[in-house]
Every structure is written in C-alpha cells, then in structure tokens.
Design a protein around this motif. Structure first.
Motif, short mmCIF file in Angstrom:
data_model
loop_
_atom_site.label_atom_id
_atom_site.label_comp_id
_atom_site.label_asym_id
_atom_site.label_seq_id
_atom_site.Cartn_x
_atom_site.Cartn_y
_atom_site.Cartn_z
N GLY A 1 26.98 60.02 -7.88
CA GLY A 1 27.25 59.79 -6.46
C GLY A 1 28.71 60.08 -6.15
O GLY A 1 29.04 60.71 -5.14
N HIS A 2 29.59 59.64 -7.03
CA HIS A 2 31.00 59.95 -6.85
C HIS A 2 31.22 61.46 -6.87
O HIS A 2 32.09 61.97 -6.18
N CYS A 3 30.43 62.13 -7.68
CA CYS A 3 30.56 63.58 -7.79
C CYS A 3 30.37 64.22 -6.42
O CYS A 3 31.09 65.14 -6.03
N LYS A 4 29.40 63.69 -5.68
CA LYS A 4 29.17 64.22 -4.33
C LYS A 4 30.41 64.01 -3.46
O LYS A 4 30.84 64.90 -2.75
N SER A 5 30.98 62.81 -3.56
CA SER A 5 32.16 62.50 -2.76
C SER A 5 33.37 63.36 -3.18
O SER A 5 34.14 63.82 -2.34
N ILE A 6 33.50 63.57 -4.49
CA ILE A 6 34.60 64.39 -5.00
C ILE A 6 34.48 65.82 -4.48
O ILE A 6 35.43 66.39 -3.95
N LEU B 1 28.44 55.53 4.29
CA LEU B 1 28.00 54.89 5.53
C LEU B 1 28.12 53.38 5.58
O LEU B 1 28.23 52.81 6.66
N GLU B 2 28.10 52.73 4.43
CA GLU B 2 28.14 51.27 4.50
C GLU B 2 29.48 50.78 5.03
O GLU B 2 29.63 49.61 5.34
N PHE B 3 30.43 51.69 5.20
CA PHE B 3 31.72 51.30 5.77
C PHE B 3 31.81 51.57 7.27
O PHE B 3 32.86 51.43 7.87
N GLU C 1 32.20 58.78 8.16
CA GLU C 1 31.22 58.33 7.16
C GLU C 1 30.12 59.36 6.94
O GLU C 1 29.76 60.09 7.85
N PHE C 2 29.62 59.37 5.73
CA PHE C 2 28.43 60.18 5.42
C PHE C 2 27.51 59.35 4.53
O PHE C 2 27.92 58.32 3.99
N ALA C 3 26.27 59.81 4.38
CA ALA C 3 25.28 59.05 3.60
C ALA C 3 25.57 59.17 2.12
O ALA C 3 25.82 60.26 1.61
N ARG C 4 25.51 58.04 1.43
CA ARG C 4 25.76 58.10 0.00
C ARG C 4 24.56 58.72 -0.70
O ARG C 4 23.45 58.73 -0.18
N LEU C 5 24.82 59.26 -1.85
CA LEU C 5 23.76 59.85 -2.64
C LEU C 5 22.98 58.77 -3.38
O LEU C 5 23.57 57.92 -4.04
N SER D 1 25.23 52.01 -8.87
CA SER D 1 26.26 51.00 -8.71
C SER D 1 27.00 50.79 -10.02
O SER D 1 26.40 50.52 -11.06
N LYS D 2 28.32 50.93 -9.96
CA LYS D 2 29.11 50.77 -11.19
C LYS D 2 28.89 49.40 -11.80
O LYS D 2 28.87 49.24 -13.01
N ARG D 3 28.71 48.41 -10.91
CA ARG D 3 28.53 47.06 -11.41
C ARG D 3 27.25 46.98 -12.26
O ARG D 3 27.24 46.41 -13.34
#
Ligand code: ATP
Ligand code: MG
Length: 735
Positions: free
Chosen positions: A42-47, A230-232, A256-260, A268-270
């Motif tokens: 998911g981070h890859c998409k943001s990167i 988007l959650e922000f 904002e954009f939709a997360r992958l 979720s990293k957690r």
C-alpha cells in the motif's frame, strides 16, 4: 497488453492545473511514513504516486519519517524504509524527520497560546471524549477553555519542563466545540509522554499529535501537495486550521485518495507486526508478507511493483484489488528475461524401454527465453526419467490432455514418448510407467497431445523449493474478528524437487522459470553456492485453488469499501457505553475470557475505564502466559495502579505473584516512591552524575528537566513519582 493505466487521474489534473496557473514555482511532495514497521505494498502505491507526480512536473519529493510517537518507533524501521524506497527506484530530495522540527513546532504552540488559539487542559482522556459530544450533539467546552492565555503559557512551559506526569495535561486547539466536524472540537495538539525518543533522546517529554505535526512539517519543507489516504479527509479542516493559525513560511494543501486494499492480505503495519512478533511468519521479509521486503525476498522486482501501482490507478473510491492484478504484473515483468529450467516436484518414474541401459546423452539447449541470450546448458537424457505425478492419469478424466495409457506426449527439449505400461505397487497405486520414445522426434515436429517437463533420473539433483499460496484464506482477513483464525495453513510448502543439474549453477538473486511450475527466485539469504533455495514468485497463471477463497466476489456495482483501521465495531459499543476506552472495548468485545474476568473483577473495582485498560494492557498477556488469575486480586491490582500506588511494571509483577496484593507491594518493593526524602536522594544522585547538564539546567536550559526526570525514573526502577520529582527539582535549582 491492455493499457489499464490511469494517466489522467484527478490528482495529476490538480497538479497540472496548479502548474499551468503558476500557483507554484516548483512542485514539492513528500512520502511521510511512521517508522513503526516496514513498508507494505500500500505504501508502494503512495510512494509511486508522490514521487511520480513530482518528477512528472519537474518537482521534488522528500522522504520524511513521521516520528512523533516515541513509544512505537525504532531506528531499525527508519533504515528499512529508506532501503525500500531506494530499492523501488526513487531518489528523494531531502531526508527528514518530523522530530527535526520539534523545537519549531513547540514555538508555534506557544504562539497559538499567546494568540488565544490554544489552551492547556487537564481533562482526562475520558472526560475529553465525553465532552466532544457526538455527531448529532454539540460538544461541551472544557472548564479550562477560557483560562487566561498567560496561565496556559505558563502551564505549557511547565509541561515541556517535565513538571507533570503523563496524562496530567494536554495542549488543545481552541477551535470550535460546535463544529459538525468532530475533529474540530478542540482537538489535542500536544500530549505528555515521559518516553525516550529514538532520535531526540530525553530532550522532550511533550510530543505533538499527528494533526498538528503533519501540516507544520509540510509547511516547513515547502510541500505544495500533501497527498494522503481518504481516512484523513475529516482531518483536512484541522490541517487547514493549523496552517491558517501558525505563522508558517508556506501554505501546503492536503488531497486525499483511496488507499490500496489487496485481496487476501492486510495492510496495517500494526497487524503485520503481530504476525512477526507472534512468529506466524518468519519475519518482515517473509515472502508471504505484503511488505516490500517480503515481496523483494520472494523475487518480485521493483519494476513489477511500480507497474502494479500504475495499473491500480488513483481514485477516491475505495475498492479491493484482486491479487491477480499483482500476479499478472509480476509475470509480465519476469517473462521476457528469466531463464527456463526443468524440475519435477512430485516424481513419477518412466522407463524408456527403447533407450539403452546406462546410457546418458546430453543435449545442448539454450537457457532461453526465446529471443533472449542467456547462454545455454546441457540437459541429460537417460533410460529412466521422472515426470510430474499429476501429469499422468491411468483413467484420464474428460478434458485431461496429458499422459495416459497409450497416449503420446512430448518431453520438453527431448523426444515424444508413448506410454505402454502402467506399474502398480502393493497398495494399488501407480508406481511407475513404461514408454517407448520416437528417437527421431527430437527437434522435429511430431504429433503429441501435450508437452511435459521432466528430468533424467540418473543425473537429477535435489533442489530446495518453497511454494507459497495466499497467506490468508479469505479475501479480507482484516474484516475478521481475529485474522489469526483465517491464516491459510497451506501458505507455504517446502518441497525438495528433482532438477536438471545445470540449475545448481543458479546464484542468489537469479530468476528462473521452472517450466510449467512457475517463476522462481534464488533466495538471497538462504541459498549457498551450489545449493540454491528457490522461492516460487508466482505460478504461470492463476492456479491457486479457488476453493480457498471463502468470501463471495463483490457485485460490480458495490465496490468493497476499504476497511479503515479504526472502523467502528458494533460489538464494542456496549463496552464503550460502560465507559471502557475505544481500543479496550474492541478487545473485550472479542475476547470472552477477558470479558468474564472483567465482570468478576468489577465487583472489586468498579471503574470500567481503568479496569478495561488494566485487563487489556496487563492481564491479557498474563492470561496468555497461562497465569491463573484470582479475580479479587485482579481488581485490587487494577485499583492500586489507578491510585498510582504502583506502576505498570509493578502491576505485571503482581499479576504473577500470589499473596495479599498490598503485602506483596511492599515485600516486592513495588510501591511508587512519593517520599520526598527518598526522591531528594535520587535527584541529587542524578545531578551528581551529570554536572554539565546540571549547570546548563541552572543557567536556564529548562528543557533538561525532562532529561533529569527520566534519569531519576531509571535510577528508581521506574518507581519515582514523576510529578513530585519535577517539583523537587525546580525547588532545588531555584535556590
Ligand atoms: P498502516 O496502517 O499500515 O500503519 P499508515 O497509514 O499508518 O499505514 P504511514 O506510515 O503513516 O502508515 O503511511 C505513510 C503514507 O503511506 C501515508 O501517506 C499513507 O496515507 C500512505 N499509505 C499507507 N497505507 C496505504 C495504502 N494501503 N494505500 C495507499 N497509501 C497508503
Ligand atoms: Mg500508522
């Protein structure tokens, strides 16, 4: 190939318009991970989005560690993140940390207070939550909201100086308690955390909240487009509020954009950390993990991930992306260059009866693929060959085109053979075949119903392979009450394959297509010279058993909405109504043992919030360790913790002891020290150990108070009462 790329997505349009209108001289974006885990796809998409947008318009991108929570972050993750971004092929203009800006952010906090836009509040978290109201009911102002700015300023300085324990005060925005946006109802900007930060050490004991730190970090770096998921969206109003009320040098804007969300895995990293810590995977780089490190270890190349991100596109509608899309990108990336080799996973022997005994011939064959010069190798052929067990059926079912009695198939790169006999073992299972080969058919056209992979039994070598399937057996494991219950037990199968000898020359990091089995990657960590370990990157088509996926596919008209990390959990509501905290309510709702313990211990200690927190954060791990808990003792320990008689560590010790709680507190030396004489001694010892710092503190460097409080905590094994220590220290230096 279908061009599924989304060149004209809405963010690109926004940036293009801003460039066209001359709104910005230079586009600046940032990628702002919190270093509390490794990056995932998911981070890859943001990167790709952040770096891609900036570079397309001649701008730059910063890498910024969003390290505002000292409790969860770690230097290991900082390094892992930078490595992953670089590996993906991006270079950042600047590498920053939010913690670089702590001093500036703090000064702006004082500015907000002086201007009447923020105040120090002593409400507990619970009171604040209650006061915030609901979507339909206005909030109720904090009794501290209208205290004079001078008073707040003094308190803020004392918060920074370490005079208060965790939770005793927060700095809150004086925004709008009647706002329809709950985020605007006087959100906290700073909280107290007496915790060592992985970069700033003990310099700070107040830490900025995300909603305060993020816009200011963007502003300091001159970020023009602050792109987030988007959650922000609801946080944007607060983002703009912070920018509008602080004297910042630049005015960034948030989009904002939709997360992958990807099928059969979690983002979720957690939760990924849970998998690692609980040993459910072999590490962050387990090839089944959706992390960049895991995908890399598996053998996915950066090129495939970038292509995947591009094809997923950028939109504001959340959906669940099919794993096929990723697999397709991986195959298309490896297809043009990966060598081809022959290996058999589950062998069925065939005796080629018209081939001489003990004779082995070797055929020089290019490694392939066609059109790509990878050199060549020799493939031995002998009287005994192995084929894949599942490529033979004694009574072929309809549609089965591979080997069966009387049938003719081609052995790849060798001859066509015809099955003449089937041999059975005592149990009645097929144990081998006999066949005749058409010795003129090598390299010549010949009629055959299929082409099979095979190896020469006399020359075959053993090769360790690891076959991966989806880590979870449902589409959305994070929508389950407990994702652990839906782990796919067959997600990894280790098989020692039989292989053509040339495959032993594979080096760590090499890719190979084992014909018909899939693309494999020579594991960079576990492979040894002459002993490659092959990870299957992907099969050659989607051959994962469909039955594994339980959830029905979503109807086309209703995209599955991405599950937010903090989606409300209806089962937790009764707990929240009783006053239990959000996180704790969620846990209690799904843990019947803990819930039962709650009810019994409540008879001893009827404070739902404190008891819930105690059970979730302390008793739960004791239960997991198999400790038998006496409910009355549990209630008493929770009460002593809430009364500040003991600290969390003391509570953990008591949970594992047996006698009378209060007697144990003293017998085991767990009582928080409030006795001033004893605390004086600690403070003096601490000063004596750091004379330079003491001198600096006396000459007005009040930031060092936090350092000394922390040092006293260490000296006292965490038992000193922090607020009293701060007070004594101030007395001491003002003499
Ligand atoms: P996680 O819940 O996995 O910890 P996060 O959003 O808390 O994710 P951050 O480290 O704060 O993780 O994220 C860094 C950036 O990556 C943020 O801008 C965030 O919006 C983005 N990001 C995180 N997850 C995804 C995702 N699944 N798809 C797209 N972007 C994402
Ligand atoms: Mg996060």
């Amino acid at each position: 190939m279908r061009d599924a790329t989304d060149r004209g997505h809405f963010l690109r349009q926004i940036v293009a318009d801003d460039v066209a209108n001359g709104r910005h001289v230079r586009i600046v974006t940032r990628f702002p991970p919190e270093p509390n885990g490794y990056l995932h796809i998911g981070h890859c998409k943001s990167i790709c989005l952040n770096f891609g947008l900036a570079s397309e318009f001649g701008g730059v991108t910063n890498l910024r560690m969003d390290d505002t929570n000292p409790l969860k972050e770690d230097e290991e993750y900082v390094e892992g993140i930078a490595e992953d971004v670089a590996w993906l092929g991006f270079s950042w203009a600047g590498s920053f940390h939010a913690s670089d800006y702590f001093e500036q952010m703090y000064l702006w906090a004082e500015h907000l207070v002086v201007a009447g836009h923020a105040y120090v509040c002593h409400q507990t978290e619970e009171e604040m939550r209650a006061g915030r109201g609901t979507v339909t009911v206005h909030g109720t102002s904090s009794p501290f909201r209208n205290r004079p700015a001078s008073e707040s300023l003094d308190l803020l300085r004392r918060m920074r100086a370490g005079e208060f324990p965790d939770g005793a005060a927060t700095l809150r925005a004086r925004a709008d308690m009647a706002s329809p946006n709950m985020k605007m109802r006087d959100p906290p900007l700073y909280r107290i955390r007496h915790a060592r930060h992985h970069r700033t050490g003990d310099t700070w004991c107040v830490y900025p909240m995300y909603d305060y730190a993020h816009p200011l970090s963007d502003a300091i770096e001159g970020v023009t487009h602050s792109v987030c998921t988007l959650e922000f969206e609801n946080n944007r109003e607060l983002y703009d509020w912070v920018i509008a009320h602080c004297p910042v040098p630049h005015k960034p804007r948030q989009y904002e954009f939709a997360r992958l969300s990807l099928q059969s895995t979690m983002m979720s990293k957690r939760r990924l950390l849970n998998l690692v810590q609980e040993g459910l995977v072999t590490g962050w780089d387990d090839p089944r993990m959706p992390t960049i490190a895991g995908l890399r270890r598996r053998g996915v190349r950066a090129n495939a991930l970038r292509e995947f991100a591009e094809r997923v596109g950028v939109a504001r509608a959340a959906n669940l992306v099919s794993m096929d899309l990723l697999d397709t990108a991986i195959r298309e990336d490896l297809e043009p260059f990966a060598r081809r080799g022959l290996a058999v996973l589950r062998p069925l022997p065939i005796e080629v009866v018209n081939w001489p005994e003990n004779e082995v011939q070797a055929f020089e064959t290019p490694w392939g693929p066609e059109g790509f010069d990878n050199g060549s190798r020799t493939i031995p052929f002998g009287r005994q060959v192995f084929i894949e067990r599942e490529d033979f059926q004694a009574e072929p079912e309809e549609g089965f085109r591979r080997l069966a009695p009387g049938r003719t198939v081609r052995l790849r790169h060798a001859f066509v053979i015809t099955c003449t006999d089937v041999l059975y073992d005592e149990a009645g299972n097929v144990s081998g075949l006999r066949a005749t080969a058409d010795l003129s058919s090598r390299g010549a056209p010949a009629k055959a119903s299929a082409t099979l992979h095979w190896v020469c039994a006399a020359r075959a070598v053993r090769l360790q392979t690891r076959l991966f399937e989806r880590l979870f057996s449902v589409d959305r494991p994070d929508a389950e009450p407990d994702f652990r219950t839906v782990l796919n037990p067959k997600s990894r199968t280790d098989i020692e394959a039989w292989a053509e000898p040339a495959l032993l020359s594979l080096a760590p990091g090499d890719h190979v297509q084992l014909e018909r089995l899939g693309f494999f990657f020579c594991d960079p960590t576990d492979s040894r010279t002459g002993a490659p370990v092959l990870n299957r990157v992907t099969t050659l088509r989607d051959s994962f058993p469909k039955s594994v996926v339980r959830a029905p596919p979503p109807p086309a008209s209703a995209p599955i909405v991405a599950v937010k990390a903090k989606a409300p959990d209806p089962l937790a509501q009764p707990w929240l109504d009783r006053g239990v905290g959000d996180e704790e309510g969620r846990v209690l709702a799904h843990d019947p043992n803990l819930a039962a313990l709650f009810e019994e211990a409540f008879a001893t200690f009827a404070d739902a919030q404190s008891l819930g927190a105690f059970l979730v954060h302390h008793a739960r791990s004791a239960l997991k360790d198999g400790v038998l808990l006496n409910t009355h003792r549990v209630g008493t320990i929770a009460k002593r913790l809430a009364q500040n008689v003991i600290n969390g560590r003391g509570a953990d010790v008591l949970l594992r002891s047996e006698g009378d709680v209060d007697a144990d507190i003293d017998a085991l030396n767990l009582r928080i020290i409030t006795d001033e004489g004893a605390l004086w001694a600690f403070v003096l010892a601490s000063f004596a150990a750091f004379p330079d710092k003491e001198a600096a503190l006396r000459s007005g460097k009040t930031g060092l108070q936090g350092f000394f409080v922390g040092d006293v905590m260490k000296r006292s094994d965490g038992r000193a009462h922090a607020a009293t220590v701060s007070r004594l220290m101030i007395q001491l230096i003002s003499r």
